[in-house]
Scaffold this motif. Structure first.
Motif, PDB file in Angstrom:
ATOM      1  N   ALA A  15     -18.933   7.000  -4.435  1.00 18.92           N
ATOM      2  CA  ALA A  15     -18.963   5.533  -4.515  1.00 18.92           C
ATOM      3  C   ALA A  15     -18.504   4.875  -3.212  1.00 18.92           C
ATOM      4  O   ALA A  15     -18.753   3.688  -2.991  1.00 18.92           O
ATOM      5  N   GLY A 124     -10.164   5.121  -9.548  1.00 22.36           N
ATOM      6  CA  GLY A 124     -11.448   5.057  -8.851  1.00 22.36           C
ATOM      7  C   GLY A 124     -11.392   4.479  -7.455  1.00 22.36           C
ATOM      8  O   GLY A 124     -12.408   4.417  -6.767  1.00 22.36           O
ATOM      9  N   MET A 125     -10.215   4.044  -7.034  1.00 18.99           N
ATOM     10  CA  MET A 125     -10.102   3.480  -5.684  1.00 18.99           C
ATOM     11  C   MET A 125      -9.965   4.591  -4.655  1.00 18.99           C
ATOM     12  O   MET A 125      -9.519   5.690  -4.964  1.00 18.99           O
ATOM     13  N   ARG A 250       0.150  -7.711 -11.826  1.00 21.96           N
ATOM     14  CA  ARG A 250      -0.247  -8.851 -11.004  1.00 21.96           C
ATOM     15  C   ARG A 250      -1.666  -8.763 -10.456  1.00 21.96           C
ATOM     16  O   ARG A 250      -2.377  -9.755 -10.387  1.00 21.96           O
ATOM     17  N   TYR A 251      -2.108  -7.588 -10.049  1.00 21.51           N
ATOM     18  CA  TYR A 251      -3.429  -7.450  -9.435  1.00 21.51           C
ATOM     19  C   TYR A 251      -4.467  -6.811 -10.362  1.00 21.51           C
ATOM     20  O   TYR A 251      -5.514  -6.381  -9.906  1.00 21.51           O
ATOM     21  N   LYS A 261     -13.022  -3.330 -17.510  1.00 18.46           N
ATOM     22  CA  LYS A 261     -12.492  -2.449 -16.454  1.00 18.46           C
ATOM     23  C   LYS A 261     -11.990  -1.143 -17.041  1.00 18.46           C
ATOM     24  O   LYS A 261     -12.258  -0.061 -16.521  1.00 18.46           O
TER      25      LYS A 261
END
Lengths: 469, 203
Positions: A15, A124-125, A250-251, A261
């Motif tokens: 990805a 997934g980051m 927060r994010y 998600k």
């Protein structure tokens, strides 16, 4: 035709692939770049020499952790060199419009503690940071690399790394951990089995019933020390535990967007039947509270074992064992339990989270730090500190004779005023027992779980938590 | 060293005398103790290379041995450069005067940092490594040549074949070791890949 089965590493890699380079390496996009004061200033200087802007300032986040004092954080910092580094980071963040989580933000802390806490770390980051313990973020099913300063420059300029794909080794920890055995003991056991360079060229996928049963904070402890086993990154597949941790951060998104998600995150887990370059099984039920006796994290044993003798060591490791015994001034064949300690350190990106402090506080509540032992508790972040204070843990520690500090990396690597002196022996919940690591060129470090550190602080010597508590 | 704005610097060989630091698992805290990283430049790193180890050796450390004072090639054991990702470690060794490393094996981040600086890390098998170490210690003035293209190392003990990953070899030979320029060439494919990601970091 059915989609080919993939493991999480392959899914995330694909990805983020921008192109294949002529060298055969991949140009890999890094979704989130974390920076701190020690390894970024030179990178910003190189960038300005090249007259390049920061390409994705909104994908870059900064905090200050390595040099920050844990007693008095008022500005200007008493140490001019530390003040200069902190000011430089603030200046770079202002100039390039980068979000900086400094002490006034209320969200400052060790970069690998605040990333997950803020929800910046997500499954997934791809994540990178000029710090080898970036592997911590893999606990969420992210692929997270520690990098050098020239690569920090590459990232600021292009948000990409030139990197070769890694092989993937699945490490299954079976069974169930015994009482008194923690995530720290699991990763020490893995490093002992596979060696401090066994992971070179690999990403580690940690799995099996023991990992499934772990909280996110425990998984972070395991992934954190991947690099101590030579693996550049390590990860755990996302599951319900991951999702619940991320909810409301927060994010991370709210409400229905979060549910969407979450479903996508769960789908990132390695497919059943995915292939691996290697699979290793470790019996989790057999792991004891572990402790290092030497000068790298692979030099560790169960608390009931004795310190190795060069005679019984394989040829290729003998010189290393001899060097370690000489540096530590330990007797081959002796018991590690009963080793007197001078300092106790609870904290670091490995074991400075709220669950670590809770376990240590349970032990601290049963006694008082032995006379002559310096003991300090350094929360991993402002948030951890606040939570601990809300639970009254600070009082438990203070009453037991521990120093209660402000957040930072502190005595893990001693770039701030928290240092060993001379030949002191430190029971430490950190990640490295290298020669001189804790600030004294001849200082000695014994790595163990936070509960074991607390128990050692009270006894004034290394003890078996299963017997003492 | 930086390559990005200037003419490409292609590295196809390194020549010079050697210096041996024996031992396995030499970590980056030992190469450059953390307290010397409290600066915003790499300028002073060379002075502090192996500082604590050298002090402990009281002048007997190989880096303080006059016979090796002009050495360009550092010969090391297994897993050299393990631990912290600090680029300060290869920066210190480069600024001390080393241009290449020959060892049994290298920790991954250290080797990557070396590549970013145009410093080749090449590996030798056990018996060749032992031979090279012995030769350098016996004859410190003896020349060593590392040919990146042919993957050969030549010294008084003979010719040996060295290991270097294909990608790194390509980067050194083509002058692509300073990655910023290479990565910039992707142009807006970077933005396109970023836009296609299933996440963005803004709250």
């Amino acid at each position: 035709m059915a989609e080919p089965k993939k493991n999480l590493f392959q899914k995330v890699w694909d990805a983020h692939r921008v192109s294949e380079l002529a060298s055969g390496q991949t140009q890999l996009l890094i979704g989130t770049h974390l920076i701190h004061e020690v390894t970024s200033p030179q990178a910003f200087a190189m960038l300005s020499e090249l007259k390049l802007p920061v390409r994705f300032p909104k994908r870059t986040f900064a905090t200050v952790d390595h040099i920050i004092p844990t007693d008095d954080q008022s500005r200007p910092l008493k140490d001019d060199l530390a003040e200069a580094m902190m000011s430089e980071l603030e200046q770079n963040c202002r100039e390039h419009d980068i979000q900086f989580f400094g002490p006034e933000s209320g969200a400052q802390g060790i970069v690998h503690v605040i990333g997950p806490e803020l929800g910046l770390t997500q499954p997934g980051m791809t994540i990178a940071c000029g710090d080898s313990h970036t592997s911590t973020h893999g606990a969420f099913g992210a692929i997270a690399f520690g990098i050098g300063t020239s690569q920090v420059r590459d990232l600021l300029a292009t948000q990409c790394l030139a990197i070769s794909p890694l092989k993937v080794r699945r490490i299954e920890v079976t069974g169930e951990l015994a009482p008194g055995v923690f995530a720290k003991d699991v990763i020490l056991a893995i490093i002992r089995k596979l060696g401090v360079n066994g992971g070179v060229g690999y990403a580690y996928e940690y799995a099996g019933p023991v990992l499934d049963a772990m909280s996110m904070e425990e998984r972070m402890t395991v992934c954190n020390m991947s690099i101590e086993g030579g693996a550049r990154c390590g990860y755990v597949n996302p599951d319900a535990e991951t999702i619940e941790y991320l909810r409301g951060r927060r994010y991370t998104p709210d409400n229905s967007e979060f549910e969407t998600k979450a479903a996508a995150w769960l789908a990132l887990a390695s497919d059943d039947g995915a292939s691996y370059d290697d699979v290793v099984e470790i019996d989790g039920s057999a792991i004891e509270p572990s402790i290092t006796w030497g000068i790298h994290p692979g030099h560790n044993i169960g608390i009931s074992e004795s310190i190795p003798t060069p005679h019984d060591t394989p040829d290729e490791e003998r010189a290393g064992v001899e060097e370690a015994l000489e540096y530590m001034d330990f007797v081959a064949g002796a018991s590690i339990a009963g080793t007197p300690i001078d300092v106790a350190f609870i904290g670091s990106c490995t074991n400075g989270r709220i669950s670590d402090l809770r376990e240590a506080a349970k032990v601290a509540a049963t006694g008082h730090v032995k006379a002559g032992v310096r003991a300090l508790v350094v929360p991993g972040s402002a948030d951890v500190r606040k939570q601990a204070e809300a639970e009254g843990l600070d009082e438990v520690f203070r009453k037991a004779g521990f120093d209660w500090r402000e957040p930072g990396c502190s005595m893990c690597l001693a770039m701030n005023p928290d240092k060993l002196r001379g030949r002191e022996v430190c029971a430490s919940s950190s990640n490295r027992n290298f020669k001189g690591r804790q600030g004294s060129p001849s200082g000695r470090t014994l790595l163990m779980s936070p509960a074991m550190v607390a128990a050692a602080a009270i006894a004034g010597e290394v003890v078996d938590i299963r017997k003492s508590h | 060293m930086s390559n990005t704005n200037d003419e490409l610097i292609r590295i196809d060989s390194v020549e010079g005398t050697g210096c041996v630091v024996r031992g396995d698992d030499v970590d980056t805290d030992r190469i450059i103790p953390a307290r010397f990283m409290k600066v915003v430049t790499f300028d002073d790193m060379g002075r502090h290379a192996f500082e604590d180890a050298r002090k402990a050796a009281k002048g007997k450390h190989p880096l303080d041995d006059e016979r090796f004072s002009d050495a360009a090639i550092l010969v090391v054991g297994q897993n050299f450069g393990c631990g912290s990702s600090r680029e300060h470690a290869p920066q210190a060794l480069m600024r001390f005067g080393f241009k290449a490393f020959v060892g049994g094996s290298f920790a991954e981040i250290f080797a990557g940092n070396c590549t970013s600086l145009g410093l080749p890390c090449v590996t030798l098998g056990d018996s060749d490594l032992a031979k090279l170490m012995g030769t350098v210690e016996l004859d410190p003035a003896g020349k060593i040549e590392i040919d990146i293209r042919t993957r050969r190392l030549t010294c008084r003990a003979g010719e040996m074949s060295v290991g270097i990953p294909d990608g790194v070899r390509h980067q050194l030979l083509e002058g692509d070791w300073d990655a910023t320029r290479v990565l910039m060439a992707a142009g807006d494919r970077i933005e396109k890949t970023a836009a296609a990601l299933p996440y963005s970091p803004t709250a």
